[in-house]
Design an enzyme around this catalytic site. Structure first.
Site, PDB file in Angstrom:
ATOM      1  N   SER A  98       0.806  -1.220   0.000  1.00 29.77           N
ATOM      2  CA  SER A  98       0.000   0.000   0.000  1.00 29.77           C
ATOM      3  C   SER A  98       0.837   1.268   0.000  1.00 29.77           C
ATOM      4  O   SER A  98       0.319   2.355  -0.329  1.00 29.77           O
ATOM      5  CB  SER A  98      -0.951   0.005   1.201  1.00 29.77           C
ATOM      6  OG  SER A  98      -0.241  -0.168   2.409  1.00 29.77           O
ATOM      7  N   ASP A 103      -2.915   5.829  12.079  1.00 29.13           N
ATOM      8  CA  ASP A 103      -2.054   5.439  10.960  1.00 29.13           C
ATOM      9  C   ASP A 103      -0.814   6.311  10.931  1.00 29.13           C
ATOM     10  O   ASP A 103      -0.844   7.459  10.468  1.00 29.13           O
ATOM     11  CB  ASP A 103      -2.821   5.552   9.640  1.00 29.13           C
ATOM     12  CG  ASP A 103      -2.023   5.019   8.447  1.00 29.13           C
ATOM     13  OD1 ASP A 103      -0.842   4.688   8.617  1.00 29.13           O
ATOM     14  OD2 ASP A 103      -2.594   4.958   7.340  1.00 29.13           O
ATOM     15  N   HIS A 154       1.302   5.121   6.696  1.00 29.25           N
ATOM     16  CA  HIS A 154       1.117   5.713   5.376  1.00 29.25           C
ATOM     17  C   HIS A 154       1.321   7.227   5.461  1.00 29.25           C
ATOM     18  O   HIS A 154       1.668   7.751   6.514  1.00 29.25           O
ATOM     19  CB  HIS A 154      -0.268   5.357   4.832  1.00 29.25           C
ATOM     20  CG  HIS A 154      -0.461   3.884   4.663  1.00 29.25           C
ATOM     21  ND1 HIS A 154      -1.148   3.112   5.585  1.00 29.25           N
ATOM     22  CD2 HIS A 154      -0.047   3.033   3.700  1.00 29.25           C
ATOM     23  CE1 HIS A 154      -1.138   1.842   5.189  1.00 29.25           C
ATOM     24  NE2 HIS A 154      -0.476   1.770   4.047  1.00 29.25           N
TER      25      HIS A 154
END
Length: 361
Positions: free
Chosen positions: A117, A338, A341
């Site tokens: 990702s 998160d 990312h």
């Protein structure tokens, strides 16, 4: 025209009667106005983050191609300082990204990001950077996981993302899902692409329900588990051997994205009481990270050093370690934190500026 102005004009004319002096003046002006020469004589990955009011490169609210996990402003991030930092190498300047120039230079080409990702993160950033520079251009979207292709019409430039968490294969067999460290069957879909940008690391330490395999296989030997860093090195070596054996690097340019860091441990930036990136709004000052490079970066470099064909390291690790402020944190469309990312717009735009620099140099 005044007497003083006439004197200035005649001085300039007299100087330019000498072609060498005129050439020197022109060269000086070119250096002043052009951000960088085509060939940079510096390490573009050594530098620091500086405030730049001309950033970000685009308004993320005008880009319809951002996955919600990365769309920080849409999900309410209140601080915008993280958008205002530009990477400044020590001894040169990066060329400012020019989407129209990019599309012209790579007309008819396919650029594929292959990895987890984090590759998707970078791919979506590049799509938005190009979209913002040529907003009127039609983008044709087709495919779905594991492979998605956005083609910029009129230029025929295809930006492709291929989802592969380990690069090597995971195969469903009677015993369960088997991670095969010495098998890379997807390579036939990759090897004829014009530009390949690889990445893997994020999933190598996954355990429990999120681990996508049940066994590891090397040759005829099957293991329930093994040292994960050793497995990472074996998987990378399989990929490296595939590059040497299968990819024609006179036609295909190969890059490997460096290890993308996480920020869940404030002790790494001298704040031991901090457990995540939630309240971080500024980069770390300076050019180095207190803990140095992660072990995975050294493993990656060791494998890259053994490849006989040209593979370029997009060495984003240290400059990304400095950006503890650039993660989605809680502004990601989910309930979780998160710090893995990156917001789009944000840090991944810099990765693509560096990619652009590598490709045009």
């Amino acid at each position: 025209m005044s007497v003083e102005m006439r004197k200035i004009v005649w001085i300039i004319v007299a100087i330019c009667l000498s072609p060498w002096l005129c050439l020197a003046i022109n060269a000086t002006n070119m250096k002043k106005w052009r951000r960088t020469p085509q060939k940079l004589n510096c390490n573009i990955y050594e530098g620091k983050w500086v405030w730049d009011d001309s950033y970000p490169l685009y308004d993320s609210s005008t880009c319809p191609h951002i996955r919600k996990e990365f769309d920080c402003l849409r999900y309410g991030r209140p601080d915008h300082q993280y958008l205002k930092y530009r990477w400044q190498p020590q001894n040169c300047d990066l060329p400012r990204f020019d989407g129209k120039s990019f599309l012209t230079k790579f007309k008819g080409k396919q650029i594929m990001f292959i990895g987890d990702s984090v590759s998707l993160n970078q791919w979506q950033s590049l799509v938005c950077m190009l979209h913002s520079d040529v907003p009127q251009l039609e983008i044709v979207e087709h495919g779905s996981d594991p492979i998605t292709n956005y083609t910029f019409q009129d230029y025929g430039v295809s930006l492709v993302v291929f989802h592969s968490t380990y690069l090597v294969d995971i195969v469903e067999e009677p015993i369960g899902r088997v991670l095969k460290l010495d098998s890379l069957e997807n390579g036939d879909m990759w090897k004829n692409i014009d530009i390949l940008v690889f990445n893997t690391w994020l999933w190598w330490y996954r355990r429990g329900p999120k681990q996508p395999w049940d066994y590891i296989q090397i040759g005829a030997n099957i293991f329930k588990d093994m040292d994960r860093m050793e497995a990472f090195q074996m998987g990378l070596t399989t990929w490296a051997n595939w590059i040497d054996a299968e990819v024609d690097t006179t036609k295909t340019k190969v890059l490997f994205q460096g290890i993308s860091p996480q920020h869940y441990n404030g002790a790494e930036w001298n704040e031991p009481e901090v457990r995540n990136c939630a309240k971080e709004t500024q980069p770390i000052n300076g050019s180095t990270y207190s803990t140095g490079l992660p072990l995975a970066s050294h493993v990656l470099q060791d494998v890259l050093n053994k490849i006989t064909k040209p593979v370029y390291l997009l060495n984003i690790t240290t400059l990304s370690q400095l950006r503890k402020d650039a993660h989605p944190s809680s502004y990601n469309g989910f309930m979780g934190m998160d710090c893995t990312h990156w917001c789009v717009a944000g840090l991944t735009d810099t990765w693509n500026e560096l990619l652009y620099t590598e490709l045009i140099s």
